[in-house]
Design a protein around this motif. Structure first.
Motif, PDB file in Angstrom:
ATOM      1  N   LEU A  40      -3.434 -92.664-123.739  1.00 34.06           N
ATOM      2  CA  LEU A  40      -3.877 -92.757-125.128  1.00 34.06           C
ATOM      3  C   LEU A  40      -3.691 -91.441-125.859  1.00 34.06           C
ATOM      4  N   LYS A  41      -3.522 -91.546-127.174  1.00 35.18           N
ATOM      5  CA  LYS A  41      -3.539 -90.391-128.071  1.00 35.18           C
ATOM      6  C   LYS A  41      -4.815 -90.456-128.910  1.00 35.18           C
ATOM      7  N   CYS A  42      -5.139 -89.350-129.557  1.00 37.11           N
ATOM      8  CA  CYS A  42      -6.326 -89.350-130.422  1.00 37.11           C
ATOM      9  C   CYS A  42      -6.228 -90.416-131.506  1.00 37.11           C
ATOM     10  N   SER A  43      -5.021 -90.671-131.991  1.00 38.05           N
ATOM     11  CA  SER A  43      -4.835 -91.666-133.052  1.00 38.05           C
ATOM     12  C   SER A  43      -5.046 -93.092-132.559  1.00 38.05           C
ATOM     13  N   ASP A  44      -5.138 -93.289-131.239  1.00 39.12           N
ATOM     14  CA  ASP A  44      -5.395 -94.623-130.687  1.00 39.12           C
ATOM     15  C   ASP A  44      -6.875 -94.968-130.631  1.00 39.12           C
ATOM     16  N   ILE A  45      -7.732 -93.992-130.931  1.00 38.25           N
ATOM     17  CA  ILE A  45      -9.174 -94.231-130.859  1.00 38.25           C
ATOM     18  C   ILE A  45      -9.649 -94.894-132.144  1.00 38.25           C
ATOM     19  N   ASP A  46     -10.316 -96.041-131.988  1.00 37.76           N
ATOM     20  CA  ASP A  46     -10.789 -96.820-133.137  1.00 37.76           C
ATOM     21  C   ASP A  46     -12.184 -96.399-133.603  1.00 37.76           C
ATOM     22  N   TYR A  91     -13.470 -83.950-134.906  1.00 37.84           N
ATOM     23  CA  TYR A  91     -12.353 -83.657-135.816  1.00 37.84           C
ATOM     24  C   TYR A  91     -11.012 -84.161-135.291  1.00 37.84           C
ATOM     25  N   LEU A  92     -10.901 -84.405-133.974  1.00 32.82           N
ATOM     26  CA  LEU A  92      -9.633 -84.862-133.398  1.00 32.82           C
ATOM     27  C   LEU A  92      -9.298 -86.292-133.792  1.00 32.82           C
ATOM     28  N   PHE A  93     -10.312 -87.066-134.195  1.00 32.11           N
ATOM     29  CA  PHE A  93     -10.150 -88.520-134.310  1.00 32.11           C
ATOM     30  C   PHE A  93     -10.196 -88.945-135.775  1.00 32.11           C
ATOM     31  N   GLN A  94      -9.144 -88.645-136.492  1.00 29.87           N
ATOM     32  CA  GLN A  94      -9.132 -88.852-137.932  1.00 29.87           C
ATOM     33  C   GLN A  94      -8.728 -90.261-138.344  1.00 29.87           C
ATOM     34  N   CYS A  95      -8.335 -91.095-137.380  1.00 30.23           N
ATOM     35  CA  CYS A  95      -8.048 -92.502-137.677  1.00 30.23           C
ATOM     36  C   CYS A  95      -9.239 -93.404-137.352  1.00 30.23           C
ATOM     37  N   ILE A 147     -19.499 -92.971-135.894  1.00 26.25           N
ATOM     38  CA  ILE A 147     -20.919 -93.290-135.904  1.00 26.25           C
ATOM     39  C   ILE A 147     -21.625 -92.118-135.241  1.00 26.25           C
ATOM     40  N   VAL A 148     -22.350 -91.340-136.027  1.00 24.76           N
ATOM     41  CA  VAL A 148     -23.062 -90.173-135.524  1.00 24.76           C
ATOM     42  C   VAL A 148     -24.546 -90.416-135.755  1.00 24.76           C
ATOM     43  N   GLY A 149     -25.259 -90.710-134.659  1.00 21.07           N
ATOM     44  CA  GLY A 149     -26.645 -91.126-134.835  1.00 21.07           C
ATOM     45  C   GLY A 149     -26.709 -92.350-135.727  1.00 21.07           C
ATOM     46  N   PHE A 150     -27.511 -92.294-136.786  1.00 20.38           N
ATOM     47  CA  PHE A 150     -27.681 -93.450-137.675  1.00 20.38           C
ATOM     48  C   PHE A 150     -26.651 -93.478-138.808  1.00 20.38           C
ATOM     49  N   CYS A 151     -25.679 -92.565-138.801  1.00 20.66           N
ATOM     50  CA  CYS A 151     -24.727 -92.430-139.904  1.00 20.66           C
ATOM     51  C   CYS A 151     -23.370 -93.011-139.521  1.00 20.66           C
ATOM     52  N   ILE A 152     -22.819 -93.878-140.356  1.00 23.49           N
ATOM     53  CA  ILE A 152     -21.519 -94.503-140.119  1.00 23.49           C
ATOM     54  C   ILE A 152     -20.583 -94.113-141.257  1.00 23.49           C
ATOM     55  N   SER A 153     -19.435 -93.540-140.902  1.00 23.15           N
ATOM     56  CA  SER A 153     -18.521 -93.067-141.947  1.00 23.15           C
ATOM     57  C   SER A 153     -17.081 -93.141-141.473  1.00 23.15           C
ATOM     58  N   LYS A 154     -16.185 -93.132-142.448  1.00 24.47           N
ATOM     59  CA  LYS A 154     -14.752 -92.959-142.202  1.00 24.47           C
ATOM     60  C   LYS A 154     -14.179 -92.222-143.403  1.00 24.47           C
ATOM     61  N   ASN A 155     -13.464 -91.115-143.070  1.00 26.30           N
ATOM     62  CA  ASN A 155     -12.956 -90.234-144.122  1.00 26.30           C
ATOM     63  C   ASN A 155     -14.139 -89.792-144.982  1.00 26.30           C
ATOM     64  N   HIS A 156     -14.103 -90.019-146.281  1.00 25.49           N
ATOM     65  CA  HIS A 156     -15.206 -89.586-147.140  1.00 25.49           C
ATOM     66  C   HIS A 156     -16.134 -90.738-147.518  1.00 25.49           C
ATOM     67  N   TYR A 157     -15.975 -91.891-146.850  1.00 25.25           N
ATOM     68  CA  TYR A 157     -16.757 -93.073-147.213  1.00 25.25           C
ATOM     69  C   TYR A 157     -17.880 -93.281-146.198  1.00 25.25           C
ATOM     70  N   TYR A 158     -19.091 -93.483-146.681  1.00 23.88           N
ATOM     71  CA  TYR A 158     -20.258 -93.702-145.840  1.00 23.88           C
ATOM     72  C   TYR A 158     -20.753 -95.133-146.039  1.00 23.88           C
ATOM     73  N   PHE A 159     -20.961 -95.825-144.928  1.00 24.72           N
ATOM     74  CA  PHE A 159     -21.277 -97.248-144.959  1.00 24.72           C
ATOM     75  C   PHE A 159     -22.772 -97.479-144.901  1.00 24.72           C
ATOM     76  N   ASP A 160     -23.215 -98.510-145.603  1.00 24.41           N
ATOM     77  CA  ASP A 160     -24.624 -98.869-145.613  1.00 24.41           C
ATOM     78  C   ASP A 160     -24.946 -99.698-144.376  1.00 24.41           C
ATOM     79  N   PHE A 161     -25.706 -99.112-143.476  1.00 23.46           N
ATOM     80  CA  PHE A 161     -26.221 -99.847-142.314  1.00 23.46           C
ATOM     81  C   PHE A 161     -27.508 -99.159-141.906  1.00 23.46           C
TER      82      PHE A 161
END
Length: 202
Positions: free
Chosen positions: A61-67, A83-87, A91-105
């Motif tokens: 696997l490569k870092c880009s293969d991590i979902d 920082y390696l997993f930009q694709c 989920i860090v503790g109770f916070c869910i995000s991708k790029n600059h977008y934070y999801f409501d959960f």
């Protein structure tokens, strides 16, 4: 059984923690969940990037293969290589995000976040008040990847002395986890069978 739809839990690095004359030395257990979704749980320190990339390459696997990247809590020895997993979804503790977008959960309701039917992220506060764990169903059994909910397999007499935010909550979630899963991947030690602790308590 469709093997292409199965998950495999691979511990890339066993964590550790020990006291030294000047303080303590530790790093977290880092776990790869391989399957329909590739998931890294706890990414060690910021000085472990090369080691982690090499370990993934050994798994094909490569870092880009991590979902998904899941960090059981926000301490620096668990989030250092995010920082390696930009694709990936993070989920860090109770916070869910991708790029600059934070999801409501709202993990504080106690409900799980389902990555799919076989992988879910559940709130397990206690060590910190925003701790999460990952439960994975495989054809070899169920796994709880718990971060510092469990320090290691022999922590029964010490976990509550390790600067926990809420020992009562942590004890509750420890006992629940032992009922959910066959295997536990702790925050700072090798994987073990849940029955190991049940047997010690007898």
């Amino acid at each position: 059984m469709d093997q292409n739809n199965q998950y495999e839990v691979v511990v890339l690095f066993n964590g550790y923690s020990c006291n030294t004359e000047g303080g303590s030395q530790s790093n977290c257990t880092c776990t790869l969940i391989k399957g329909p979704k590739n998931i890294i749980v706890d990414t060690m320190t910021a000085w472990d990037g090369n080691r982690l990339q090499n370990a993934l390459e050994e798994q094909g696997l490569k870092c880009s293969d991590i979902d998904y990247v899941v960090c059981t809590h926000g301490h620096s020895d668990h989030i250092g290589c995010n920082y390696l997993f930009q694709c990936a979804m993070h989920i860090v503790g109770f916070c869910i995000s991708k790029n600059h977008y934070y999801f409501d959960f709202d993990f504080s309701t106690g409900k799980p976040y389902f990555i799919d039917q076989k992988v879910r992220v559940i709130p397990t506060p206690g060590h910190t008040m925003q701790d999460v764990s990952v439960i994975v169903s495989t054809n070899k059994g169920s796994y709880g990847i718990t971060g510092d909910l469990f320090e290691n397999k022999d922590d029964e007499d010490i976990w509550h002395t390790l600067g926990v935010d809420n020992a009562e909550l942590q004890a509750k979630h420890r006992n629940e986890m032992l009922k959910y899963v066959d295997f536990i991947v702790p925050g700072h030690g090798p994987m073990f069978e849940a029955r190991y602790i049940w047997d010690k308590r007898k």
